[in-house]
Structure formats: structure tokens, C-alpha cells
Motif scaffolding. Structure first.
Motif, PDB file in Angstrom:
ATOM      1  N   GLU A 100       0.848  -1.194   0.000  1.00 43.01           N
ATOM      2  CA  GLU A 100       0.000   0.000   0.000  1.00 43.01           C
ATOM      3  C   GLU A 100       0.885   1.246   0.000  1.00 43.01           C
ATOM      4  OE1 GLU A 100      -3.506   0.271   2.387  1.00 43.01           O
ATOM      5  OE2 GLU A 100      -3.420  -1.837   2.921  1.00 43.01           O
TER       6      GLU A 100
ATOM      7  N   ARG B 275     -12.341  -5.526   3.320  1.00 43.55           N
ATOM      8  CA  ARG B 275     -11.660  -4.753   2.288  1.00 43.55           C
ATOM      9  C   ARG B 275     -10.505  -5.585   1.729  1.00 43.55           C
ATOM     10  NH1 ARG B 275      -7.930  -0.076   2.488  1.00 43.55           N
ATOM     11  NH2 ARG B 275      -8.466   1.386   0.821  1.00 43.55           N
TER      12      ARG B 275
ATOM     13  N   PRO C 262      -7.741  -6.379  -1.634  1.00 47.68           N
ATOM     14  CA  PRO C 262      -7.113  -5.795  -2.831  1.00 47.68           C
ATOM     15  C   PRO C 262      -7.562  -6.538  -4.088  1.00 47.68           C
ATOM     16  CG  PRO C 262      -5.516  -7.114  -1.626  1.00 47.68           C
ATOM     17  CD  PRO C 262      -6.759  -7.081  -0.782  1.00 47.68           C
TER      18      PRO C 262
ATOM     19  N   TYR D  79      -9.177  -1.411  -4.178  1.00 51.89           N
ATOM     20  CA  TYR D  79      -9.717  -2.248  -3.109  1.00 51.89           C
ATOM     21  C   TYR D  79     -11.212  -2.417  -3.302  1.00 51.89           C
ATOM     22  CZ  TYR D  79      -5.304  -1.974  -0.620  1.00 51.89           C
ATOM     23  OH  TYR D  79      -3.987  -2.097  -0.278  1.00 51.89           O
TER      24      TYR D  79
ATOM     25  N   SER E 157     -13.573   1.934  -0.480  1.00 51.51           N
ATOM     26  CA  SER E 157     -13.431   0.894  -1.494  1.00 51.51           C
ATOM     27  C   SER E 157     -13.880   1.390  -2.858  1.00 51.51           C
ATOM     28  CB  SER E 157     -14.240  -0.338  -1.091  1.00 51.51           C
ATOM     29  OG  SER E 157     -13.797  -0.844   0.156  1.00 51.51           O
TER      30      SER E 157
END
Length: 616
Positions: free
Chosen positions: A46, A337, A339, A358, A426
Motif C-alpha cells: 500500500e 476490504r 485488494p 480495493y 473501497s
């Protein structure tokens, strides 16, 4: 020509010192930011905030470097008009004058690059440490050196220097030598055709963007508003030889007494000097206040939006499978959440776009029971099986995308388009059933829980970390604000350093040409202390004018961002960064005042008779 340029450098080095520092700093920041950016982009994880911050640093560094070098050279060339006129009178042509100034720019770029490359290594270490402290990159992140960066650094150094001097060299070559010696005609004209053109162009652009952002879609309005202040700052800077003296007449209502009237007269008479000092302050205030106000307004709007959207009492955070069905609980909406990489296809089945982001894995029925906002198109009731809900503008309902979730590749049909939001969060919504079980088991899940009125849900305490919805929203907003504060800290430090160099440089260059003016004032009856006080009053008035004009430029962004955020959040939102404004105002007056006092004291050190009697 290079030898003549080098002699000019060594003879009048104070005129070029600020420009050399600016190019050096620009090369160092661009080199460091590029190396960290490439390393972060290829390291995985991230690093979105880091990439965003480094992108802003690159853009601001190049813009401010070109801006400061161009304004410094314009002011320097204006101070050297008599020297250039004498060069023309002894046989130098217009082309030779331009080549002389371009040669000076070449030397400036070479010196700036030579000092900037090693400085960039130090700056890279500082930037990396700062990104780690802000949590934008992992603690073990280390940028890698790339040999190609030397070519980029040289290109930036030479490019910034030459781009900054082009307009000044063209204008200097057009001035007739006798007009320059007599300071008449084109030599005395401060508002050139280029200033009029770019000033009016950017002013019209700023007004147009402000008007359009009032009724444009929220996403477009935010993008327009962010750029409005920059356009307005460029316009006011280009038009500053007109605006600053006009504002000086208003300042004359405040400046009282003989010294105040003298400061006002000097402000209106020294148009180039006043405009060169006010210009970096205009850009500094416009950039900082607009960016800080934008981030704070979006953050506040996101918090308001979240509170209006969520219908729940508690948020329970768990990792792996959990059972929150306890007595007193009416609804549970788990959100995980994860990826994802989403690939869209064109008509000929070739890759057209890959979006890294995400997705929130949800239960559509439970999600609808705990959220008020509904999709702009489609329905979350259709979010079952291999389907996906996407952000507005990504893909239309009915289209097909390919998503990578963990190690699984899935073809998904778009069944809903989500409304615009200020809160980020998201990018996509997925049904939980299609997310691989190992991914769900390893990822924290936040479940919004609704409790029946009067019920005791204390049994949830043993199922995970329990917080109230209000506390959870406040914590989310605080995290978002911490990110914004980190970004603003870097931008404020960078912009402040450039503005400091530009303002100090302008004051020093101006004072070098005012020794005889100060001497004349002293032989007419003023003491040395009074001359210094008049110079400080003049610089204070110019500082105040620059701050006010920069605030006007920033206001255009705040108006647009407030309207856009209000349309998304459902109510008027505006946050003015008063603390930042206070720091900038006090810092600007302190720096400009101290520099003006120091340069005035230095310029008045010799005997006034020796200066007034000296030949020009």
C-alpha cells in the motif's frame, strides 16, 4: 560569450545566488522524488499515499523552480538594462544579447545541477525518513539508485534554467539601447505583451473554472476547483505590476506620517521591486491555503457523508470467520476490504485499462439494511454470483470486467454503479461468496451492527473489537486527517522553502540597486534609522498586499470545492485553515521584515555623501 557570462556571474553573484539555489533545490527534489517513486511503485504494498505525495512534490518542484528562476531573471535583467544597453552601443546585436543571457542560464543550470545531484542523495534520505514516519511506506522500504537519473537531473537543471530565462532574454534584446540608458519607452514599460497575454488568459481561465465548478458533476468540480487557485495565482502574478501599485494606494490609507508616505511612494514608484517581492507570496498563499482548505473540506464532507449514510449502532472488527448473531442484534453487515485488480476490455477484446484498488466484500441484503445511499444505476439486489458494483464513470451496467482477487481470476458482470463519494474507501463492491475463503480468513472484517432498542449487546465484546459507530467514524476521519496533515506538511515545507528563497532573493537584488536612493534620502534630512524603518514599512505593505492577493486566489478554490463537496454530502461544507493562515502570515512578515531591515542596514552603511557623489 561563455567567458563574458562567467565574468558577469563572478562580478554580480548576489543577483544569481537565489536562482542557483532554486535550480539546485529543484534538481535535488526531482531526482529524489523520482527515485523514491520508481522504487515505491515497483515494491508493491500500500503505497498510494506515497505515490500521490511524490507526484505532488514533482509537480510543485518543477512549477516553482521555473516560476522563481523566470521571475528572478526578469528582475535581474531589468536591473542590468544600462549594462546591456552599453553592450548594444559598442556593437553588440540583439542576438548577442540573447546569447549572453542564455549562456548565463546555461551556467546557472550547470552549477545548479552540479550541486543538486549530490544534494539529492541527502534529500532522498530525508524524504524516505519522512515517508516512513508518516506511515506512507513500510519501515523497511529503501529506495534504489538508478544510473539514468543523472540524465534526468541534468535535463531538469538545464531545462528549468533555460525555460526561466527565455522570456527575459527575448524582451531584453528588443529594448533599444538609448531607451534603456534614459529609462524611457520599452525599457520603462513593466507590463509587457507577454504579461498582458498570460495574465488575462489565466484570469479568464480561473473565472471560467470557478463558474463551471458551481454546476459541474462533483468529480469534475473537485478537479477544476483544485486547479483554480493556481490559475488565479499565475494571473495575479503576471498582472502584479498593475495590481500591487493599485493596492498600494489603499495601503496608503493605513501608512501615516512622513515615513509612511515615503514607503507608500516607494511602493508605487518601484513597481518591478514591489511586484517581484509580492509574486512568490501570492503563489505561496494560493497554493497552501487552497490545498489545505481542499483537504480539510473534503475530510469534513466525508465525515458528514458517512454519518448520514450508515444506519447502525456498533462496529465490530474481527479477523477470520465470526458469529455476531447474538440476542438483541437486528442486523449485521460485514465488510471486508480486499485488494483487487480489475481489467476492462475494448470492442476487440484487447486490454484497455487495469485498475488497482480495493473492493469491499459484502452481503448485499445486510449492506442495504445498514446503509442509506443507493446506487446511481442498477441495484445491489443483483450483486450475487460473479458480479461487481463499480464507481461512477468506470464501466456501465451490463458490461463485463476481469478481476484478480488473490490468485483467482474471475469474469464479472457490472450490476450497479455507485454514487460519487468524498470518503474514498473501497473502489468496488463484491458479493462475499465469490471472494476466496483464504483471502476472507486473512483479512480484517468490519461489521456494522444494528441493535434493537433497549437490547443489551454486551455478548459482542467477546467476538471482536467493539466500538460505537460514532467513535468508528471519528477514528476513520482522524486517520484521513493524519494523511492530509502529512501531505500538507511536505507541501508547506516545500512551498515555504521556495517562497523563502524567492522573497529573500528579490529583496536582496532590490537593495543592491537602492544604495544611492537611500543615500539621497539621508542627505535630505532623514537619519539612517528612519531610512531603514521606511524600507521595512514598504516591505511590510508589499507583504500584506501579496498575502491578500494570494488569499483571493485561494478563495476561488475554496468556493468551488465547497459547492462540490456540498452536493455530494448533502449540506454546505467549508473548512478554512485558519491555523495555517496565521502561521503563513506571521512567517511572511517576519522573513520579509528581517530581510528588508538587514539589506537596508547594509545598503546604508557607507557615507551618504560618497554614494550621492558617485558617478552612475
Amino acid at each position: 560569450m561563455l567567458r563574458l557570462s562567467w565574468n558577469t556571474f563572478t562580478d554580480r553573484w548576489p543577483l544569481f545566488l537565489g536562482a542557483i539555489l532554486t535550480v539546485c533545490l529543484g534538481v535535488a527534489l526531482v531526482q529524489s522524488s523520482l527515485l523514491i517513486l520508481v522504487s515505491a511503485a515497483t515494491a508493491g504494498g500500500e503505497v498510494v499515499e506515497a505515490v500521490t505525495l511524490l507526484g505532488l512534490t514533482l509537480g510543485i518542484s518543477v512549477f516553482l523552480a521555473v516560476f522563481i528562476v523566470s521571475s528572478t531573471f526578469a528582475f535581474t535583467v531589468a536591473q542590468r538594462q544600462r549594462d546591456l544597453a552599453l553592450l548594444r552601443l559598442v556593437g553588440g546585436g540583439r542576438g548577442q544579447v540573447r546569447r549572453l543571457l542564455l549562456s548565463e542560464a546555461l551556467l546557472l543550470g550547470v552549477l545548479g545541477t552540479a550541486f543538486g545531484v549530490p544534494l539529492g542523495l541527502l534529500v532522498m534520505r530525508v524524504q524516505t525518513w519522512l515517508l516512513r514516519e508518516l506511515g506512507f511506506v513500510p519501515s523497511a522500504f529503501t529506495p534504489r539508485w538508478q544510473d539514468w537519473i543523472l540524465s534526468v537531473s541534468a535535463g531538469i537543471g538545464l531545462g528549468v534554467a533555460i525555460a526561466g530565462v527565455l522570456a527575459a532574454s527575448r524582451r531584453a534584446a528588443k529594448v533599444r539601447p538609448l531607451e534603456a540608458l534614459r529609462e524611457t519607452g520599452a525599457a520603462a514599460r513593466v507590463m509587457s505583451g507577454a504579461r498582458w497575454f498570460f495574465g488575462v488568459l489565466f484570469l479568464a481561465g480561473a473565472l471560467a473554472m470557478t463558474s463551471v465548478s458551481a454546476f459541474a458533476p462533483p468529480e469534475g468540480a473537485i478537479a477544476l476547483s483544485i486547479n483554480t487557485a493556481l490559475a488565479a495565482a499565475v494571473a495575479l502574478t503576471a498582472l502584479s505590476p498593475l495590481v500591487v501599485p493599485a493596492a498600494g494606494r489603499l495601503a496608503g490609507l493605513v501608512l501615516r506620517g512622513p515615513l509612511g508616505r515615503l514607503a507608500e511612494a516607494n511602493l508605487r514608484d518601484g513597481v518591478r521591486r514591489s511586484a517581484s517581492t509580492a509574486a512568490p507570496l501570492i503563489v505561496l498563499v494560493a497554493l497552501l491555503v487552497a490545498q489545505a482548505g481542499t483537504l480539510a473540506t473534503i475530510g469534513k464532507g466525508a465525515e458528514i457523508e458517512q454519518r448520514a449514510d450508515i444506519r447502525g449502532d456498533l462496529v465490530v472488527t474481527t479477523t477470520g470467520p465470526s458469529d455476531l448473531d447474538v440476542p438483541g442484534v437486528v442486523a449485521v453487515s460485514p465488510q471486508t476490504r480486499v485488494p483487487v485488480s480489475v481489467v476492462t476490455y475494448g470492442d476487440d477484446d484487447t486490454d484497455t485499462d487495469t485498475e488497482q484498488g480495493y473492493a469491499a466484500a459484502i452481503d448485499p441484503a445486510a449492506y442495504a439494511a445498514t446503509h442509506v445511499r443507493v446506487p446511481e444505476q442498477g441495484s445491489l439486489a443483483d450483486l450475487t454470483g460473479p458480479t461487481i458494483a463499480v464507481a461512477d464513470g468506470f464501466q456501465p451496467v451490463g458490461s463485463t470486467v476481469t478481476a484478480w482477487i488473490g490468485d483467482s481470476e474471475l469474469d464479472l458482470r457490472v450490476v450497479a454503479v455507485l454514487p460519487a463519494t468524498l470518503g474514498g474507501g473501497s473502489d468496488f463492491l463484491l458479493p462475499r461468496e465469490i471472494v476466496p475463503a483464504p483471502v476472507l480468513a486473512a483479512t480484517p472484517t468490519e461489521s456494522i451492527v444494528r441493535v434493537a432498542p433497549g437490547a443489551d449487546a454486551s455478548a459482542l465484546a467477546g467476538r471482536g473489537e467493539v466500538t460505537t459507530v460514532d467513535d468508528w467514524i471519528a477514528a476513520t476521519s482522524a486517520d484521513r486527517q493524519d494523511t492530509s496533515t502529512g501531505i500538507m506538511t511536505v507541501i508547506m515545507g516545500l512551498s515555504g522553502l521556495y517562497a523563502l528563497i524567492a522573497v529573500v532573493n528579490a529583496v536582496v537584488i532590490a537593495a543592491a540597486d537602492r544604495r544611492r536612493e537611500f543615500a539621497v534620502a539621508r542627505v535630505t534630512g532623514l537619519t539612517r534609522a528612519q531610512v531603514v524603518r521606511a524600507a521595512v514599512l514598504e516591505s511590510g505593505a508589499v507583504t500584506g498586499i501579496g498575502l491578500v492577493l494570494g488569499g483571493l486566489a485561494a478563495t476561488t478554490t475554496l468556493i468551488g470545492i465547497s459547492a462540490a463537496a456540498g452536493r455530494i454530502a448533502g449540506q454546505s461544507v467549508l473548512v478554512v485553515p485558519w491555523a495555517l493562515i496565521t502561521v503563513v502570515v506571521l512567517g511572511a512578515f517576519a522573513v520579509v521584515g528581517a530581510t528588508s531591515a538587514w539589506t537596508a542596514l547594509s545598503a546604508t552603511r557607507p557615507s551618504p555623501v560618497s554614494l550621492t557623489g558617485a558617478a552612475e
